[in-house]
Design a protein around this motif. Structure first.
Motif, mmCIF file in Angstrom:
data_model
loop_
_atom_site.group_PDB
_atom_site.id
_atom_site.type_symbol
_atom_site.label_atom_id
_atom_site.label_comp_id
_atom_site.label_asym_id
_atom_site.label_seq_id
_atom_site.Cartn_x
_atom_site.Cartn_y
_atom_site.Cartn_z
ATOM 1 N N VAL A 110 28.835 55.327 37.689
ATOM 2 C CA VAL A 110 27.783 54.324 37.884
ATOM 3 C C VAL A 110 28.004 53.188 36.897
ATOM 4 C CG1 VAL A 110 25.305 53.841 37.816
ATOM 5 C CG2 VAL A 110 26.133 56.047 38.692
ATOM 6 N N THR A 111 28.098 51.969 37.422
ATOM 7 C CA THR A 111 28.266 50.781 36.584
ATOM 8 C C THR A 111 27.027 49.904 36.677
ATOM 9 O OG1 THR A 111 30.671 50.733 36.810
ATOM 10 C CG2 THR A 111 29.592 48.666 36.199
ATOM 11 N N VAL A 112 26.487 49.550 35.528
ATOM 12 C CA VAL A 112 25.369 48.614 35.449
ATOM 13 C C VAL A 112 25.909 47.331 34.836
ATOM 14 C CG1 VAL A 112 23.086 48.141 34.459
ATOM 15 C CG2 VAL A 112 23.685 50.465 35.198
ATOM 16 N N ALA A 113 25.847 46.239 35.587
ATOM 17 C CA ALA A 113 26.333 44.939 35.119
ATOM 18 C C ALA A 113 25.144 44.000 34.974
ATOM 19 C CB ALA A 113 27.347 44.369 36.099
ATOM 20 N N VAL A 114 24.993 43.428 33.799
ATOM 21 C CA VAL A 114 23.839 42.576 33.515
ATOM 22 C C VAL A 114 24.319 41.187 33.132
ATOM 23 C CG1 VAL A 114 21.736 42.337 32.139
ATOM 24 C CG2 VAL A 114 22.591 44.614 32.701
ATOM 25 N N TYR A 115 23.723 40.158 33.733
ATOM 26 C CA TYR A 115 24.054 38.759 33.465
ATOM 27 C C TYR A 115 22.889 38.126 32.714
ATOM 28 C CZ TYR A 115 27.798 39.451 36.843
ATOM 29 O OH TYR A 115 28.923 39.911 37.493
ATOM 30 N N GLU A 116 23.186 37.554 31.531
ATOM 31 C CA GLU A 116 22.113 37.052 30.683
ATOM 32 C C GLU A 116 22.471 35.719 30.029
ATOM 33 O OE1 GLU A 116 19.685 40.056 28.542
ATOM 34 O OE2 GLU A 116 21.480 41.318 28.752
ATOM 35 N N ASP A 117 21.417 34.994 29.668
ATOM 36 C CA ASP A 117 21.499 33.743 28.917
ATOM 37 C C ASP A 117 20.684 33.967 27.640
ATOM 38 O OD1 ASP A 117 20.776 31.193 27.822
ATOM 39 O OD2 ASP A 117 21.027 30.227 29.764
ATOM 40 N N TYR A 118 21.303 33.762 26.488
ATOM 41 C CA TYR A 118 20.626 34.053 25.224
ATOM 42 C C TYR A 118 19.396 33.189 24.974
ATOM 43 C CZ TYR A 118 24.460 37.115 23.906
ATOM 44 O OH TYR A 118 25.372 38.155 23.881
ATOM 45 N N ALA A 119 19.272 32.067 25.675
ATOM 46 C CA ALA A 119 18.104 31.207 25.499
ATOM 47 C C ALA A 119 17.034 31.451 26.552
ATOM 48 C CB ALA A 119 18.519 29.732 25.523
ATOM 49 N N CYS A 120 17.278 32.367 27.482
ATOM 50 C CA CYS A 120 16.315 32.678 28.545
ATOM 51 C C CYS A 120 15.270 33.656 28.033
ATOM 52 C CB CYS A 120 17.048 33.268 29.744
ATOM 53 S SG CYS A 120 15.968 33.998 30.996
ATOM 54 N N PRO A 121 13.970 33.288 28.045
ATOM 55 C CA PRO A 121 12.945 34.191 27.534
ATOM 56 C C PRO A 121 12.807 35.467 28.345
ATOM 57 C CG PRO A 121 11.946 32.279 28.580
ATOM 58 C CD PRO A 121 13.409 31.996 28.461
ATOM 59 N N PRO B 135 25.228 31.530 31.075
ATOM 60 C CA PRO B 135 24.396 30.433 30.572
ATOM 61 C C PRO B 135 23.897 29.579 31.731
ATOM 62 C CG PRO B 135 26.728 30.027 30.110
ATOM 63 C CD PRO B 135 26.634 31.408 30.663
ATOM 64 N N VAL B 136 22.584 29.547 31.946
ATOM 65 C CA VAL B 136 22.023 28.813 33.085
ATOM 66 C C VAL B 136 22.420 27.332 33.084
ATOM 67 C CG1 VAL B 136 19.818 28.133 34.136
ATOM 68 C CG2 VAL B 136 20.189 30.513 33.450
ATOM 69 N N PRO B 137 22.370 26.564 32.032
ATOM 70 C CA PRO B 137 21.870 26.944 30.708
ATOM 71 C C PRO B 137 20.394 26.590 30.543
ATOM 72 C CG PRO B 137 22.998 24.833 30.581
ATOM 73 C CD PRO B 137 23.049 25.250 32.027
ATOM 74 N N VAL B 138 19.652 27.512 29.931
ATOM 75 C CA VAL B 138 18.264 27.228 29.603
ATOM 76 C C VAL B 138 18.199 26.154 28.525
ATOM 77 C CG1 VAL B 138 16.147 28.213 28.649
ATOM 78 C CG2 VAL B 138 17.493 29.512 30.307
ATOM 79 N N ASP B 139 19.111 26.236 27.562
ATOM 80 C CA ASP B 139 19.225 25.233 26.505
ATOM 81 C C ASP B 139 20.682 24.775 26.466
ATOM 82 O OD1 ASP B 139 17.786 24.353 23.603
ATOM 83 O OD2 ASP B 139 19.970 24.461 23.585
ATOM 84 N N LYS B 140 20.908 23.462 26.553
ATOM 85 C CA LYS B 140 22.277 22.968 26.711
ATOM 86 C C LYS B 140 23.160 23.290 25.518
ATOM 87 C CE LYS B 140 21.450 18.262 24.997
ATOM 88 N NZ LYS B 140 21.490 16.819 25.348
ATOM 89 N N ASN B 141 22.560 23.530 24.341
ATOM 90 C CA ASN B 141 23.357 23.909 23.175
ATOM 91 C C ASN B 141 23.292 25.411 22.906
ATOM 92 O OD1 ASN B 141 24.254 21.281 22.541
ATOM 93 N ND2 ASN B 141 22.332 20.834 21.505
ATOM 94 N N ALA B 142 22.086 25.953 22.739
ATOM 95 C CA ALA B 142 21.928 27.349 22.333
ATOM 96 C C ALA B 142 22.509 28.325 23.351
ATOM 97 C CB ALA B 142 20.456 27.663 22.078
ATOM 98 N N PRO C 30 35.835 29.085 27.157
ATOM 99 C CA PRO C 30 36.643 29.482 28.318
ATOM 100 C C PRO C 30 36.263 30.864 28.855
ATOM 101 C CG PRO C 30 38.031 28.460 26.657
ATOM 102 C CD PRO C 30 36.687 28.653 26.015
ATOM 103 N N THR C 31 36.058 31.825 27.960
ATOM 104 C CA THR C 31 35.650 33.158 28.390
ATOM 105 C C THR C 31 34.272 33.125 29.026
ATOM 106 O OG1 THR C 31 36.983 34.374 26.782
ATOM 107 C CG2 THR C 31 34.978 35.448 27.541
ATOM 108 N N ILE C 32 33.357 32.429 28.384
ATOM 109 C CA ILE C 32 31.975 32.375 28.859
ATOM 110 C C ILE C 32 31.891 31.669 30.206
ATOM 111 C CG2 ILE C 32 29.660 31.486 28.321
ATOM 112 C CD1 ILE C 32 30.685 31.714 25.284
#
Length: 222
Positions: free
Chosen positions: A61-72, A103-110, A174-176
């Motif tokens: 079983v693989t759980v893959a999660v996609y996240e943005d560090y600035a997303c509340p 990165p959505v990005p929620v914040d263009k820098n963070a 590049p990785t991100i």
């Protein structure tokens, strides 16, 4: 000593996307690149980095999660859902758990810089340290910035100033970017997005039960 604080409020700029509660995104990166706010540094040899993995890499079983560090909403997931997944399924190696940058990005820098900071930790110390540092980023989401990226390395075997430089220079962009584009190809349209054996978890609010149910169903199918 670094003080880790819990984010207590949600940003007014976030929205619910269809059945997925989260931060909306998923367009081509080209539009965001023009407003990234920093000059992308030359990537280190060995780019791109592999996907950060916790649990058993060979699990059925693989759980893959996609996240943005600035997303509340991702902070909510990190603080209320991920610890339960870790306790129930990662400590005994029941699942393979993948973290993917989106990165959505929620914040263009963070959104980009925090991801580069975490990838610097992964590149230099490994996946286990990456997940520790990633949790700290979400717990300190209301103060993301160069000083925080350095401070949150306390107790991790890595130089904080190096992590700060990797973040502000977006060394791992590049990785991100590659992770983000792969997510778009998979159908990711917002964060957090959770897939269990390639099936997206649907939810109206960020909660553990939909993820747990999807994992149990995948285990039963196996």
């Amino acid at each position: 000593m670094t003080r880790f604080t819990r984010r207590s409020v949600l940003s007014a700029t976030t929205v619910a996307l269809g059945a997925l509660a989260g931060c909306a995104g998923g367009g081509s990166e080209s539009a965001e690149t023009e407003t990234a706010g920093t000059e992308t540094a030359t990537p280190l040899p060995g780019q791109p980095l592999s996907t950060p993995v916790a649990g058993d890499p060979e699990a059925d079983v693989t759980v893959a999660v996609y996240e943005d560090y600035a997303c509340p909403h991702c902070a909510t997931y990190s603080e209320s859902v991920y610890p339960k997944v870790r306790e129930d399924y990662l400590t005994d190696g029941t699942i393979r758990y993948e973290f993917h940058d989106f990165p959505v990005p929620v914040d263009k820098n963070a959104s980009w810089q925090a991801a580069s900071a975490a990838r610097a930790v992964q590149d230099n110390v490994g996946d286990e340290a990456f997940f520790t540092y990633s949790e700290r980023l979400f717990a300190n989401q209301n103060r993301l910035g160069p000083d925080t990226y350095a401070d949150l390395t306390e107790g991790i075997d890595i130089d904080g100033e190096m992590v700060r430089a990797a973040a502000t220079g977006e060394l791992y962009r590049p990785t991100i970017s590659g992770d983000r584009e792969a997510g778009i190809d998979r159908g990711v349209q917002g964060t957090p997005a959770v897939y269990v054996n390639d099936e997206r978890v649907e939810w109206s609010e960020i909660a553990y039960e939909p993820v747990r149910s999807a994992i149990e169903a995948a285990r039963s199918d196996g």
